[in-house]
Design an enzyme around this catalytic site. Structure first.
Site, mmCIF file in Angstrom:
data_model
loop_
_atom_site.group_PDB
_atom_site.id
_atom_site.type_symbol
_atom_site.label_atom_id
_atom_site.label_comp_id
_atom_site.label_asym_id
_atom_site.label_seq_id
_atom_site.Cartn_x
_atom_site.Cartn_y
_atom_site.Cartn_z
ATOM 1 N N ARG A 90 -0.064 2.563 -32.946
ATOM 2 C CA ARG A 90 -0.781 2.349 -31.693
ATOM 3 C C ARG A 90 -2.155 1.760 -31.982
ATOM 4 N NH1 ARG A 90 -2.446 6.524 -30.026
ATOM 5 N NH2 ARG A 90 -1.557 8.037 -31.480
ATOM 6 N N TYR A 148 5.500 -2.461 -31.277
ATOM 7 C CA TYR A 148 5.598 -1.172 -31.948
ATOM 8 C C TYR A 148 5.497 0.034 -31.012
ATOM 9 C CZ TYR A 148 5.517 2.259 -35.545
ATOM 10 O OH TYR A 148 5.867 3.314 -36.337
ATOM 11 N N GLY A 149 6.386 0.978 -31.185
ATOM 12 C CA GLY A 149 6.318 2.331 -30.600
ATOM 13 C C GLY A 149 5.574 2.434 -29.289
ATOM 14 N N GLY A 150 4.549 3.285 -29.297
ATOM 15 C CA GLY A 150 3.807 3.595 -28.096
ATOM 16 C C GLY A 150 3.161 2.385 -27.424
ATOM 17 N N LYS A 210 4.186 6.712 -24.133
ATOM 18 C CA LYS A 210 2.794 7.092 -23.943
ATOM 19 C C LYS A 210 2.180 6.437 -22.703
ATOM 20 C CE LYS A 210 3.052 9.888 -27.223
ATOM 21 N NZ LYS A 210 2.712 9.840 -28.619
ATOM 22 N N HIS A 252 0.747 16.005 -23.938
ATOM 23 C CA HIS A 252 1.253 15.576 -25.258
ATOM 24 C C HIS A 252 1.713 16.833 -26.010
ATOM 25 C CE1 HIS A 252 0.265 13.202 -29.227
ATOM 26 N NE2 HIS A 252 1.524 13.080 -28.896
ATOM 27 N N SER A 264 -1.222 13.348 -32.695
ATOM 28 C CA SER A 264 -0.181 12.559 -33.336
ATOM 29 C C SER A 264 -0.107 12.886 -34.829
ATOM 30 C CB SER A 264 -0.470 11.073 -33.155
ATOM 31 O OG SER A 264 -0.528 10.784 -31.772
ATOM 32 N N CYS A 278 0.718 15.611 -36.315
ATOM 33 C CA CYS A 278 0.187 16.923 -36.689
ATOM 34 C C CYS A 278 1.220 18.031 -36.525
ATOM 35 C CB CYS A 278 -1.058 17.239 -35.879
ATOM 36 S SG CYS A 278 -2.458 16.197 -36.345
ATOM 37 N N ASN A 315 8.172 18.758 -36.049
ATOM 38 C CA ASN A 315 8.553 19.813 -36.984
ATOM 39 C C ASN A 315 8.638 21.177 -36.298
ATOM 40 O OD1 ASN A 315 8.702 19.105 -40.111
ATOM 41 N ND2 ASN A 315 7.401 17.616 -39.075
ATOM 42 N N ASP A 360 7.502 15.753 -28.014
ATOM 43 C CA ASP A 360 6.296 14.922 -27.895
ATOM 44 C C ASP A 360 5.611 15.016 -26.529
ATOM 45 O OD1 ASP A 360 4.629 13.010 -29.383
ATOM 46 O OD2 ASP A 360 5.267 11.529 -27.916
ATOM 47 N N ASN A 412 3.335 5.570 -41.164
ATOM 48 C CA ASN A 412 3.720 5.773 -39.758
ATOM 49 C C ASN A 412 5.129 5.245 -39.502
ATOM 50 O OD1 ASN A 412 3.213 6.671 -37.067
ATOM 51 N ND2 ASN A 412 2.656 4.595 -36.424
ATOM 52 N N ARG A 441 9.064 5.408 -38.745
ATOM 53 C CA ARG A 441 9.640 6.322 -37.746
ATOM 54 C C ARG A 441 11.153 6.192 -37.652
ATOM 55 N NH1 ARG A 441 5.774 9.301 -34.160
ATOM 56 N NH2 ARG A 441 3.788 8.723 -35.056
ATOM 57 N N ARG A 465 -5.441 19.368 -37.202
ATOM 58 C CA ARG A 465 -5.669 19.420 -38.652
ATOM 59 C C ARG A 465 -7.116 19.793 -38.889
ATOM 60 N NH1 ARG A 465 -1.836 16.529 -42.038
ATOM 61 N NH2 ARG A 465 -0.205 15.763 -40.662
ATOM 62 N N GLY A 525 8.964 26.202 -41.376
ATOM 63 C CA GLY A 525 9.738 27.345 -40.867
ATOM 64 C C GLY A 525 8.929 28.627 -40.779
HETATM 65 P P1 GTP Z 1 3.794 12.236 -33.346
HETATM 66 O O1 GTP Z 1 5.216 11.839 -33.245
HETATM 67 O O2 GTP Z 1 2.938 11.167 -33.954
HETATM 68 O O3 GTP Z 1 3.211 12.696 -32.057
HETATM 69 O O4 GTP Z 1 3.692 13.408 -34.471
HETATM 70 P P2 GTP Z 1 4.126 14.945 -34.518
HETATM 71 O O5 GTP Z 1 3.026 15.780 -33.947
HETATM 72 O O6 GTP Z 1 5.474 15.122 -33.954
HETATM 73 O O7 GTP Z 1 4.124 15.261 -36.093
HETATM 74 P P3 GTP Z 1 5.335 15.591 -37.098
HETATM 75 O O8 GTP Z 1 6.060 16.855 -36.751
HETATM 76 O O9 GTP Z 1 6.155 14.387 -37.242
HETATM 77 O O10 GTP Z 1 4.525 15.884 -38.447
HETATM 78 C C1 GTP Z 1 3.677 14.929 -39.028
HETATM 79 C C2 GTP Z 1 3.335 15.289 -40.433
HETATM 80 O O11 GTP Z 1 2.816 16.621 -40.512
HETATM 81 C C3 GTP Z 1 4.541 15.249 -41.366
HETATM 82 O O12 GTP Z 1 4.159 14.610 -42.554
HETATM 83 C C4 GTP Z 1 4.852 16.694 -41.618
HETATM 84 O O13 GTP Z 1 5.430 16.897 -42.877
HETATM 85 C C5 GTP Z 1 3.499 17.378 -41.495
HETATM 86 N N1 GTP Z 1 3.655 18.781 -41.009
HETATM 87 C C6 GTP Z 1 4.345 19.205 -39.930
HETATM 88 N N2 GTP Z 1 4.310 20.555 -39.801
HETATM 89 C C7 GTP Z 1 3.560 21.012 -40.836
HETATM 90 C C8 GTP Z 1 3.144 22.325 -41.249
HETATM 91 O O14 GTP Z 1 3.459 23.348 -40.643
HETATM 92 N N3 GTP Z 1 2.355 22.382 -42.360
HETATM 93 C C9 GTP Z 1 1.983 21.263 -43.055
HETATM 94 N N4 GTP Z 1 1.223 21.417 -44.126
HETATM 95 N N5 GTP Z 1 2.365 20.002 -42.701
HETATM 96 C C10 GTP Z 1 3.139 19.888 -41.601
HETATM 97 C C1 SPV Z 2 2.138 9.325 -31.316
HETATM 98 O O1 SPV Z 2 1.401 8.528 -31.921
HETATM 99 O O2 SPV Z 2 1.691 10.381 -30.799
HETATM 100 C C2 SPV Z 2 3.584 9.060 -31.254
HETATM 101 C C3 SPV Z 2 4.060 7.755 -31.686
HETATM 102 O O3 SPV Z 2 4.337 9.902 -30.789
HETATM 103 S S1 SPV Z 2 3.861 6.515 -30.490
HETATM 104 O O4 SPV Z 2 5.082 6.463 -29.683
HETATM 105 O O5 SPV Z 2 3.675 5.238 -31.198
HETATM 106 O O6 SPV Z 2 2.744 6.817 -29.642
HETATM 107 MN MN MN Z 3 3.108 11.809 -30.129
#
Ligand code: GTP
Ligand code: SPV
Ligand code: MN
Length: 594
Positions: free
Chosen positions: A70, A203-205, A212, A232, A254, A256, A260, A283, A369, A371, A402, A496
Site C-alpha cells: 500500500r 497491488y492488494g489494498g 481497505k 481493522h 498490518s 502484526c 495468525n 482482517d 510483503n 501474500r 509491536r 498458539g
Molecule cells: P495484514 O494482513 O497486513 O493486516 O497482517 P496481519 O495482522 O494479519 O499479520 P499476520 O498474522 O500475517 O502476521 C504478520 C507477521 O507477524 C508474520 O511474520 C508472523 O509470523 C508474525 N506474528 C504473528 N503472530 C505472532 C506472535 O504471536 N508472535 C510473534 N513473535 N510474531 C507473530
Molecule cells: C494490510 O496492509 O493491512 C493488508 C494488506 O491487509 S492490503 O490488502 O494490501 O491492505
Molecule cells: Mn490488514
C-alpha cells in the site's frame, strides 16, 4: 450481461466513454469465467503455473517491483471540508482530486478489457452487508476479488433489488493499473459520494477496492452515519471444553498478527482438554449493536489476503493447509521444482520474487510483503457462523501492536472509556505492509491510521457513543506479543501460546478471576495465567507483566500530546480519561504483584 439498474448502467457507460476499453465484460463470478481468466493470464504472463502435483490450482503473480505494498502517501480522503478528513488523512478537494485522476483515466483502458465486478461485502442475505461495483482493467484484480468477496450474479441481484425499490446505494470503485508508474499513482476516496478512484497500482489494498478502500475507508464513514463500526480487526471464536464459544475481535496493525491469531492452533494440553478455535475473519470486522444490547459482528470478506513470510507448519498450520490448493501467490520465491517458497518454510529458494536466480545479496527471496489469496472456506477452522446473516456476538475487543518495550503482555481496560483510550493510544513499529521505513514506532489508533475515512477526533467520539443505556458492551483489552528482552529476542513465544492470554480474558469476561488492579488497568494476578507445559522462566513472566511507573508516566504524557493533535474535535471525555490515568500513576504505588 448488463444491468437492469439505470444508475449502474449509466456509470459503466460514462467510465467506458472516458477510458475507451476494447471491450466490456460483466463478471458473473462463475467457475467457467475464472478458468478462462486464468488461461488468459497464463498466456500473458500475468500468472505463472506452480507445481500442480504439490499445489493444484495454484499460481504465482509477480507484481511490478515498484508496486509491492500500500502507498499511504498517495492515498487521499477527499471530503468537501478538509477538517472532515482530519490530520490522520491526506486530503485533496474533491473537484481537484477528480480532475487530477480523471486526466489519468482518459483512454487508460485502450486495447484492454474493462471488467465490471459487482460484489457484496458480507453474507449476501445479511442486513449488515454492503455492496459495491468495481470497474477494473486488471484480470488479476478480478481473480482476487472473486476470492475475497461474494462477487458476481448474486451480488448484482442484491444491488439491483436495493436500487430499484429504495434509494439503495452501492459503492462505485474505478480502478486502472495505468502504466504502473509510481509518479502516476493515486488512491482517492470520496466518502460523501461513496466512490473510490484508484490509478497506477495493481497491488492488494491499492487495487482490490472492496478491501481497505471500501470495507474500511468508505465503510467507516458510512458506519458513523448509520451507527455501526467498520474496523481493522480479526474475529475468532474460542470454544471451551464445555462447548461454550466466546467471540473475540482484535485490532492489530498490518503485519502484526491478525491472520495468525484468527487461525490459532491451541497448545497440546488445551487441545487434549477440548479447547477449539474457530476462524470468522482475519482482517476486517463490521459490528453493530443488536436488540439485546450486545455488539454483533460480521466478516465482510470471503477470503484471506495473508502475509506469506513467516507462515509455516509451526507458526500457522491452518494457513499452510488452506493454501495447499487453489491459491494465488503474489511475490513469493520458487524452489527448483516450482513450489512457492518464502522465509520460514523448509526447502531452498532458487528463484526470487522478481524472477531472478536467488542471491542472498539481493535481500530476502520472497518479498517481505508477499501474500497469498485464498478462499476462507479452505481454512480447516472456518466457522459456519461466518455465514450467519446476524453475525456473532462479541465478548471482548483486543487492541495490540509491536511494542518492543513498556507494554505488558496483557492489560484489561477498566471500562469502555478507558478501552477507547487504550485503542486511541495504540502504537506499533511500522512493517512492510506499506511502503516506507520499517520498524519505526508510530501511533496507530485502533490499527486504523491508514484506514479511517474521516477525522480521528470524530472517530473517537463515535466509539465513545456506543456506551449508552442498555448497551452490553464487550470488555476491552490490550496485548503485546512483541515485547523484547535485553538480547533483542521476543520474550513471549506467541502464536498458539497466545490462547493462554485469551483464556484469561474470557475468565475476566465471565467474572471468574479477580486480576490485579494497577493504574494502567487490570493485569493477570499471580497464578491466573495458565502456563502449564510452557517453559517460561519466572523472571521472563515478571518482565512481561511489569508496570514501569516512570516509563508509563512518560507514555501518558506522549499520549496526551498525541491526543491534542486532534484539536477541537478531540472528545473532552477522552482527554479527561488520559488525565485520570496520568494522575493515578502519580499516586503512591500499591502492593506489587506477588
Ligand atoms: P495484514 O494482513 O497486513 O493486516 O497482517 P496481519 O495482522 O494479519 O499479520 P499476520 O498474522 O500475517 O502476521 C504478520 C507477521 O507477524 C508474520 O511474520 C508472523 O509470523 C508474525 N506474528 C504473528 N503472530 C505472532 C506472535 O504471536 N508472535 C510473534 N513473535 N510474531 C507473530
Ligand atoms: C494490510 O496492509 O493491512 C493488508 C494488506 O491487509 S492490503 O490488502 O494490501 O491492505
Ligand atoms: Mn490488514
Amino acid at each position: 450481461m448488463t444491468s437492469k439498474l439505470a444508475a449502474l448502467e449509466r456509470w459503466v457507460n460514462e467510465v467506458a466513454a472516458k477510458t475507451r476499453p476494447a471491450q466490456i465484460h460483466w463478471c458473473d463470478g462463475s467457475d467457467a469465467e475464472y478458468r478462462a481468466l486464468v488461461q488468459q493470464m497464463l498466456q500473458t504472463g500475468d500468472l505463472i503455473e506452480l507445481n500442480q502435483q504439490t499445489h493444484p490450482g495454484c499460481y504465482l503473480h509477480r507484481s511490478n517491483p515498484s508496486d509491492v505494498a500500500r502507498v499511504e502517501h498517495l492515498t487521499f480522503v477527499c471530503t468537501e471540508h478538509e477538517q472532515d478528513a482530519g490530520p490522520n488523512n491526506h486530503w485533496m478537494a474533491p473537484a481537484d482530486a477528480h480532475a487530477k485522476i480523471d486526466a489519468l483515466f482518459e483512454g487508460s483502458m485502450e486495447g484492454r478489457t474493462m471488467y465490471v465486478i459487482p460484489y457484496c461485502m458480507g453474507p449476501i442475505d445479511s442486513p449488515l452487508s454492503r455492496c459495491g461495483v468495481e470497474i477494473t482493467d486488471s484480470p488479476y484484480v478480478v481473480a482476487n476479488m472473486r476470492t475475497m468477496t461474494r462477487m458476481g450474479a448474486e451480488a448484482l441481484a442484491r444491488i439491483e433489488r436495493e436500487g430499484l425499490h429504495s434509494d439503495g446505494v452501492f459503492v462505485k470503485g474505478l480502478h486502472s493499473i495505468g502504466e504502473l508508474d509510481p509518479e502516476r499513482r493515486f488512491i482517492m476516496h470520496f466518502p460523501e459520494e461513496l466512490s473510490i478512484k484508484s490509478y497506477g497500482s495493481g497491488y492488494g489494498g491499492n487495487a482490490l477496492l472492496g478491501k481497505k478502500c471500501h470495507a474500511l475507508r468508505i465503510a467507516s464513514f458510512q458506519a458513523r452515519r448509520e451507527g455501526w463500526l467498520a474496523e481493522h480487526m480479526l474475529i475468532v471464536g474460542i470454544e471451551n471444553p464445555q462447548g461454550q464459544t466466546h467471540y473475540i475481535a482484535a485490532a492489530f496493525p498490518s503485519a502484526c498478527g491478525k491472520t495468525n491469531l484468527a487461525m490459532l492452533i491451541p497448545p497440546e494440553g488445551y487441545r487434549k482438554n477440548g479447547w477449539r478455535v474457530w476462524t470468522i475473519g482475519d482482517d476486517i470486522c463490521w459490528m453493530r449493536p443488536g436488540e439485546d444490547g450486545r455488539l454483533y459482528a460480521i466478516n465482510p470478506e470471503a477470503g484471506f489476503f495473508g502475509v506469506a513470510p513467516g507462515t509455516s507448519d509451526s507458526s500457522n498450520p491452518n494457513a499452510l493447509t488452506s493454501i495447499s490448493r487453489d491459491t494465488i501467490f503474489t511475490n513469493v520465491a520458487l524452489t527448483a521444482d516450482n513450489q512457492p517458497w518464502w522465509e520460514g518454510l523448509p526447502g531452498t529458494p532458487v528463484t526470487d520474487w522478481q524472477g531472478r536466480p536467488y542471491d542472498p545479496a539481493n535481500g530476502p527471496a520472497a518479498h517481505p510483503n508477499s501474500r497469498f489469496t485464498v478462499s476462507a472456506k479452505q481454512c480447516p477452522t472456518w466457522s459456519s457462523k461466518a455465514e450467519d446473516a446476524q453475525g456473532v456476538p462479541i465478548s471482548a475487543i483486543v487492541f495490540g501492536g509491536r511494542r518492543p518495550s513498556l507494554l505488558p503482555l496483557v492489560i484489561q481496560a477498566q471500562d469502555w472509556v478507558h478501552g477507547v483510550l487504550m485503542g486511541a493510544a495504540m502504537g506499533s513499529e511500522t512493517t512492510a505492509a506499506a511502503t516506507g521505513a520499517v520498524g519505526v514506532l508510530r501511533r496507530d489508533s485502533m490499527a486504523m491510521k491508514p484506514f479511517c475515512g474521516y477525522h480521528y477526533g470524530d472517530y473517537f467520539n463515535h466509539w465513545l457513543s456506543f456506551d449508552r443505556p442498555g448497551a452490553k458492551l464487550p470488555k476491552i483489552f490490550h496485548v503485546n506479543w512483541f515485547r523484547k528482552g535485553k538480547d533483542g529476542k521476543f520474550l513471549w513465544p506467541g502464536f498458539g501460546e497466545n490462547l493462554r492470554v485469551l483464556e484469561w480474558m474470557i475468565a475476566r469476561v465471565e467474572g471468574k478471576v479477580r486480576g490485579l488492579e494497577t493504574p494502567i488497568g487490570t493485569l493477570p494476578a499471580s497464578g491466573e495465567l495458565k502456563l502449564d507445559d510452557l517453559e517460561l522462566p519466572r523472571e521472563t513472566l515478571a518482565e512481561l507483566l511489569d508496570v514501569d511507573h516512570a516509563g508509563w508516566q512518560a507514555e501518558l504524557h506522549a499520549i496526551g500530546e498525541y491526543l491534542e493533535s486532534f484539536g477541537s474535535r478531540l472528545p473532552s471525555r477522552l482527554r479527561q480519561e488520559q488525565q485520570r490515568v496520568q494522575q493515578a500513576l502519580q499516586l503512591p504505588r500499591k502492593a506489587a504483584n506477588a
